[in-house]
Design a protein around this motif. Structure first.
Motif, short mmCIF file in Angstrom:
data_model
loop_
_atom_site.label_atom_id
_atom_site.label_comp_id
_atom_site.label_asym_id
_atom_site.label_seq_id
_atom_site.Cartn_x
_atom_site.Cartn_y
_atom_site.Cartn_z
N SER A 1 -19.92 92.21 19.03
CA SER A 1 -19.18 91.06 19.57
C SER A 1 -18.23 90.46 18.53
CB SER A 1 -20.15 89.98 20.07
OG SER A 1 -21.02 90.49 21.05
N PHE A 2 -17.57 91.31 17.77
CA PHE A 2 -16.73 90.84 16.66
C PHE A 2 -15.59 89.95 17.16
CE2 PHE A 2 -13.63 92.12 13.12
CZ PHE A 2 -14.17 91.22 12.22
N HIS A 3 -14.89 90.39 18.19
CA HIS A 3 -13.77 89.60 18.72
C HIS A 3 -14.24 88.22 19.18
CE1 HIS A 3 -10.47 88.29 21.22
NE2 HIS A 3 -11.23 88.33 22.29
N GLU A 4 -15.30 88.19 19.96
CA GLU A 4 -15.78 86.92 20.49
C GLU A 4 -16.25 86.00 19.37
OE1 GLU A 4 -15.96 90.07 23.55
OE2 GLU A 4 -16.73 89.91 21.48
N ARG A 5 -16.89 86.55 18.37
CA ARG A 5 -17.42 85.72 17.28
C ARG A 5 -16.30 85.17 16.39
NH1 ARG A 5 -21.72 89.69 14.82
NH2 ARG A 5 -22.18 87.97 13.39
N ILE A 6 -15.24 85.93 16.19
CA ILE A 6 -14.09 85.39 15.46
C ILE A 6 -13.51 84.20 16.22
CG2 ILE A 6 -11.68 85.84 14.85
CD1 ILE A 6 -12.48 88.63 14.02
N ASN A 7 -13.29 84.37 17.51
CA ASN A 7 -12.72 83.28 18.30
C ASN A 7 -13.63 82.06 18.31
OD1 ASN A 7 -10.46 84.76 18.86
ND2 ASN A 7 -11.01 85.24 20.97
N GLN A 8 -14.92 82.29 18.45
CA GLN A 8 -15.86 81.16 18.45
C GLN A 8 -15.83 80.42 17.12
OE1 GLN A 8 -19.60 83.00 19.44
NE2 GLN A 8 -19.00 83.41 21.56
N ALA A 9 -15.77 81.17 16.02
CA ALA A 9 -15.74 80.52 14.70
C ALA A 9 -14.48 79.69 14.53
CB ALA A 9 -15.85 81.58 13.61
N LEU A 10 -13.36 80.19 14.99
CA LEU A 10 -12.10 79.47 14.82
C LEU A 10 -12.02 78.22 15.69
CD1 LEU A 10 -9.62 82.48 14.59
CD2 LEU A 10 -10.44 81.04 12.73
N ARG A 11 -12.85 78.16 16.72
CA ARG A 11 -12.84 77.01 17.63
C ARG A 11 -13.98 76.04 17.37
NH1 ARG A 11 -12.03 81.17 22.65
NH2 ARG A 11 -9.77 81.45 22.47
N ALA A 12 -14.96 76.45 16.58
CA ALA A 12 -16.16 75.63 16.38
C ALA A 12 -15.93 74.55 15.33
CB ALA A 12 -17.33 76.53 15.96
N ASN A 13 -16.87 73.62 15.26
CA ASN A 13 -16.81 72.62 14.20
C ASN A 13 -17.25 73.28 12.88
OD1 ASN A 13 -19.77 72.15 13.60
ND2 ASN A 13 -19.76 71.62 15.78
N PRO A 14 -16.89 72.70 11.74
CA PRO A 14 -17.17 73.35 10.46
C PRO A 14 -18.63 73.68 10.22
CG PRO A 14 -15.56 71.61 10.16
CD PRO A 14 -16.04 71.50 11.57
N ASP A 15 -19.55 72.84 10.68
CA ASP A 15 -20.97 73.11 10.45
C ASP A 15 -21.43 74.40 11.12
OD1 ASP A 15 -21.28 70.85 8.90
OD2 ASP A 15 -21.90 69.58 10.57
N GLU A 16 -20.77 74.77 12.20
CA GLU A 16 -21.08 76.03 12.88
C GLU A 16 -20.17 77.16 12.40
OE1 GLU A 16 -20.47 74.94 16.92
OE2 GLU A 16 -22.46 74.06 17.17
N ALA A 17 -18.91 76.85 12.16
CA ALA A 17 -17.92 77.88 11.85
C ALA A 17 -18.16 78.51 10.49
CB ALA A 17 -16.52 77.30 11.93
N ILE A 18 -18.44 77.70 9.48
CA ILE A 18 -18.54 78.23 8.11
C ILE A 18 -19.69 79.23 7.98
CG2 ILE A 18 -19.05 77.58 5.72
CD1 ILE A 18 -17.32 75.05 6.25
#
Length: 298
Positions: free
Chosen positions: A236-253
């Motif tokens: 799920s590389f594509h989906e996880r990149i998009n999720q990280a770029l849209r998430a708040n920093p505590d989740e994205a980092i």
């Protein structure tokens, strides 16, 4: 081939003979999302015409005139590059209406000899130039309207990304600066810097995945379709990149840190000779937070 692509291909088929009639034209192709069957309501038609010698202004402008096209706001441009093999003539015009309502036609005019040089530079001399890699990725996937033999020679010569070049890309893009700046910029409310750090890391990880699959990197456009071609990649590389770029920093980092570790593991598995052993320690280094003052120096 979806419907949006097919009717654009039909339009391109009508345009191509107007260029192919010139004796010095060797090939006419369409590339991009239309060629791949991915077009949507935003898509224009990207044509490339390959010439034996530089086209004249009259030759370039005659086609849009014959089609009754509306001129684009940026006109006809010659683009010079420090590397002369990347020079080209570019024009845009619109069919069925002006720039506010019509279908945009982008036409790049290249010299065949320059394309020969680009193919040789990348495949034989491992040139890392990003635009040249994009050109090789694209030439392997064009729809050809004229000059099949010429295009097929380039497709065959482009082949897979050479192993030494792929290894260089993996090494350069996994040996990243420490990622602590993402947390620091988030804590400082430096939104632009935070976004840039995350985007750069995600793009570099994408470049590593493309290199591990021995493909040329075409840029970040159409990320989902690009990754659909890649056999080697995290789940799920594509989906996880998009999720990280849209998430708040505590989740994205932590999500990006996890993606880095998974991409690194794939690189160790599929390219064990790459010089990346020390890369994770550097990437995961955390600068200490000093909340209490130090004692005065003696």
């Amino acid at each position: 081939m979806n419907h949006a692509s097919q009717w654009r291909i039909d339009i391109a088929l009508d345009i191509a003979p107007h260029y192919a009639r010139y004796a010095h034209v060797e090939a006419v192709v369409v590339l991009g999302g239309v060629a791949r069957g991915w077009a949507d309501a935003y898509s224009d038609i990207d044509l490339v015409v390959y010439w034996r010698q530089p086209p004249t202004e009259a030759e370039r402008s005659s086609v849009s005139a014959a089609l009754g096209a509306h001129p684009g706001p940026f006109g006809d441009t010659f683009t010079s590059q420090p590397d002369p093999t990347l020079r080209y003539w570019w024009e845009e015009y619109y069919l069925g209406g002006d720039a506010q309502a019509g279908l945009k036609i982008d036409v790049g005019h290249h010299l065949s000899a320059d394309m020969d040089a680009v193919v040789e530079a990348v495949t034989q001399h491992h040139d890392p130039h990003a635009l040249k890699h994009e050109m090789l990725y694209s030439i392997k996937r064009v729809q050809t309207f004229y000059g099949d033999a010429r295009i097929n020679r380039w497709k065959q010569a482009a082949g897979m990304c050479p192993q030494p070049l792929a290894q260089r890309i993996v090494e350069e893009n996994l040996n990243l600066p420490p990622f602590w700046m993402a947390r620091a910029s988030a804590d400082r409310d430096d939104g632009l810097l935070y976004a840039r750090v995350l985007q750069e890391v995600c793009q570099r990880l994408l470049m590593v995945i493309v290199a591990l699959n021995r493909e040329y990197f075409p840029g970040v456009k159409r990320q989902a379709q690009l990754l659909a071609e890649m056999r080697i990649q995290p789940v799920s590389f594509h989906e996880r990149i998009n999720q990280a770029l849209r998430a708040n920093p505590d989740e994205a980092i932590p999500a990006v840190e996890q993606l880095y570790d998974e991409v690194f593991a794939l690189a160790r598995q599929h390219m064990p000779q790459a010089d990346i052993a020390a890369a994770p320690q550097r990437f995961h280094f955390q600068r200490p937070r000093l909340s209490a003052p130090l004692s005065r120096l003696p």
